[in-house]
Design a protein around this motif. Structure first.
Motif, PDB file in Angstrom:
ATOM      1  N   ARG A   2      82.439  49.380  74.999  1.00  0.00           N
ATOM      2  CA  ARG A   2      81.448  48.741  75.485  1.00  0.00           C
ATOM      3  C   ARG A   2      82.266  47.735  76.917  1.00  0.00           C
ATOM      4  O   ARG A   2      81.753  47.448  77.818  1.00  0.00           O
ATOM      5  N   SER A   5      82.524  49.996  79.829  1.00  0.00           N
ATOM      6  CA  SER A   5      81.265  49.777  80.432  1.00  0.00           C
ATOM      7  C   SER A   5      81.117  48.542  81.194  1.00  0.00           C
ATOM      8  O   SER A   5      80.748  48.636  82.485  1.00  0.00           O
ATOM      9  N   GLU A   6      81.487  47.405  80.753  1.00  0.00           N
ATOM     10  CA  GLU A   6      81.307  46.106  81.440  1.00  0.00           C
ATOM     11  C   GLU A   6      82.154  45.997  82.610  1.00  0.00           C
ATOM     12  O   GLU A   6      81.805  45.720  83.815  1.00  0.00           O
ATOM     13  N   ASN A   9      80.767  48.511  85.321  1.00  0.00           N
ATOM     14  CA  ASN A   9      79.385  47.916  85.750  1.00  0.00           C
ATOM     15  C   ASN A   9      79.867  46.749  86.926  1.00  0.00           C
ATOM     16  O   ASN A   9      78.716  46.663  87.848  1.00  0.00           O
ATOM     17  N   GLU A  10      80.602  45.982  87.010  1.00  0.00           N
ATOM     18  CA  GLU A  10      81.118  45.023  87.950  1.00  0.00           C
ATOM     19  C   GLU A  10      81.162  45.492  89.300  1.00  0.00           C
ATOM     20  O   GLU A  10      81.019  44.971  90.184  1.00  0.00           O
ATOM     21  N   LEU A  12      79.270  48.068  90.420  1.00  0.00           N
ATOM     22  CA  LEU A  12      78.182  48.889  90.819  1.00  0.00           C
ATOM     23  C   LEU A  12      77.291  48.090  91.724  1.00  0.00           C
ATOM     24  O   LEU A  12      77.266  46.979  91.647  1.00  0.00           O
ATOM     25  N   GLU A  13      76.624  48.740  92.574  1.00  0.00           N
ATOM     26  CA  GLU A  13      75.831  48.306  93.535  1.00  0.00           C
ATOM     27  C   GLU A  13      76.693  47.494  94.648  1.00  0.00           C
ATOM     28  O   GLU A  13      75.738  46.365  95.193  1.00  0.00           O
ATOM     29  N   ARG A  29      73.447  52.188  89.381  1.00  0.00           N
ATOM     30  CA  ARG A  29      73.011  50.904  88.668  1.00  0.00           C
ATOM     31  C   ARG A  29      73.704  50.473  87.719  1.00  0.00           C
ATOM     32  O   ARG A  29      73.842  49.442  87.543  1.00  0.00           O
ATOM     33  N   ARG A  30      74.073  51.429  86.626  1.00  0.00           N
ATOM     34  CA  ARG A  30      74.495  51.123  85.270  1.00  0.00           C
ATOM     35  C   ARG A  30      75.059  52.221  84.749  1.00  0.00           C
ATOM     36  O   ARG A  30      74.799  53.388  84.909  1.00  0.00           O
ATOM     37  N   VAL A  32      76.751  53.229  80.892  1.00  0.00           N
ATOM     38  CA  VAL A  32      76.877  53.011  79.493  1.00  0.00           C
ATOM     39  C   VAL A  32      77.840  54.001  78.768  1.00  0.00           C
ATOM     40  O   VAL A  32      77.417  55.270  78.870  1.00  0.00           O
ATOM     41  N   GLU A  40      69.259  55.100  75.282  1.00  0.00           N
ATOM     42  CA  GLU A  40      68.896  54.033  76.262  1.00  0.00           C
ATOM     43  C   GLU A  40      68.482  54.667  77.689  1.00  0.00           C
ATOM     44  O   GLU A  40      67.874  54.110  78.484  1.00  0.00           O
ATOM     45  N   TYR A  44      65.876  53.180  80.639  1.00  0.00           N
ATOM     46  CA  TYR A  44      66.560  53.286  82.049  1.00  0.00           C
ATOM     47  C   TYR A  44      65.690  53.851  83.135  1.00  0.00           C
ATOM     48  O   TYR A  44      65.289  53.425  84.137  1.00  0.00           O
TER      49      TYR A  44
END
Length: 106
Positions: A2, A5-6, A9-10, A12-13, A29-30, A32, A40, A44
């Motif tokens: 996790r 992933s975090e 994700n920082e 992204l976009e 966008r994400r 995981v 999920e 999504y």
């Protein structure tokens, strides 16, 4: 997992200024990365505004995860098409002209 992933994700976009003089975007966008992440996908897909998707995989990947993903998407009221890319003459699955034609026809 996790935490990874975090951290991903920082990014992204975001728009990134590059030494080449252009700005580049990361349109994902994400991400995981965790146990049972397939669960999920339907949420999504619906959040992104899609009601219909096409799963594209080779036979091995479809057997390992594609069948389960298809069921999860259908349970989530997402219409699912499937394209299982066939091996080429060399026994490989490649994103080549034949695979693209197969995908378009499927």
């Amino acid at each position: 997992m996790r935490d990874l992933s975090e951290r991903l994700n920082e990014w992204l976009e975001k728009k990134v200024s590059c030494a080449c003089g252009h700005n580049h975007e990361i349109p994902i966008r994400r991400i995981v990365i965790e146990r049972n992440a397939l669960a999920e996908v339907a949420t999504y897909v619906k959040e992104a505004g899609y009601t219909e998707v096409t799963l594209v995989a080779d036979a091995n990947t479809y057997a390992v995860a594609g069948e389960k993903l298809r069921a999860l998407l259908e349970d989530g009221q997402v219409q699912v098409g499937t394209c299982v890319i066939r091996e080429n003459g060399m026994g490989e699955v490649a994103a080549d002209e034949d695979a693209i034609v197969q995908l378009m026809l499927d």
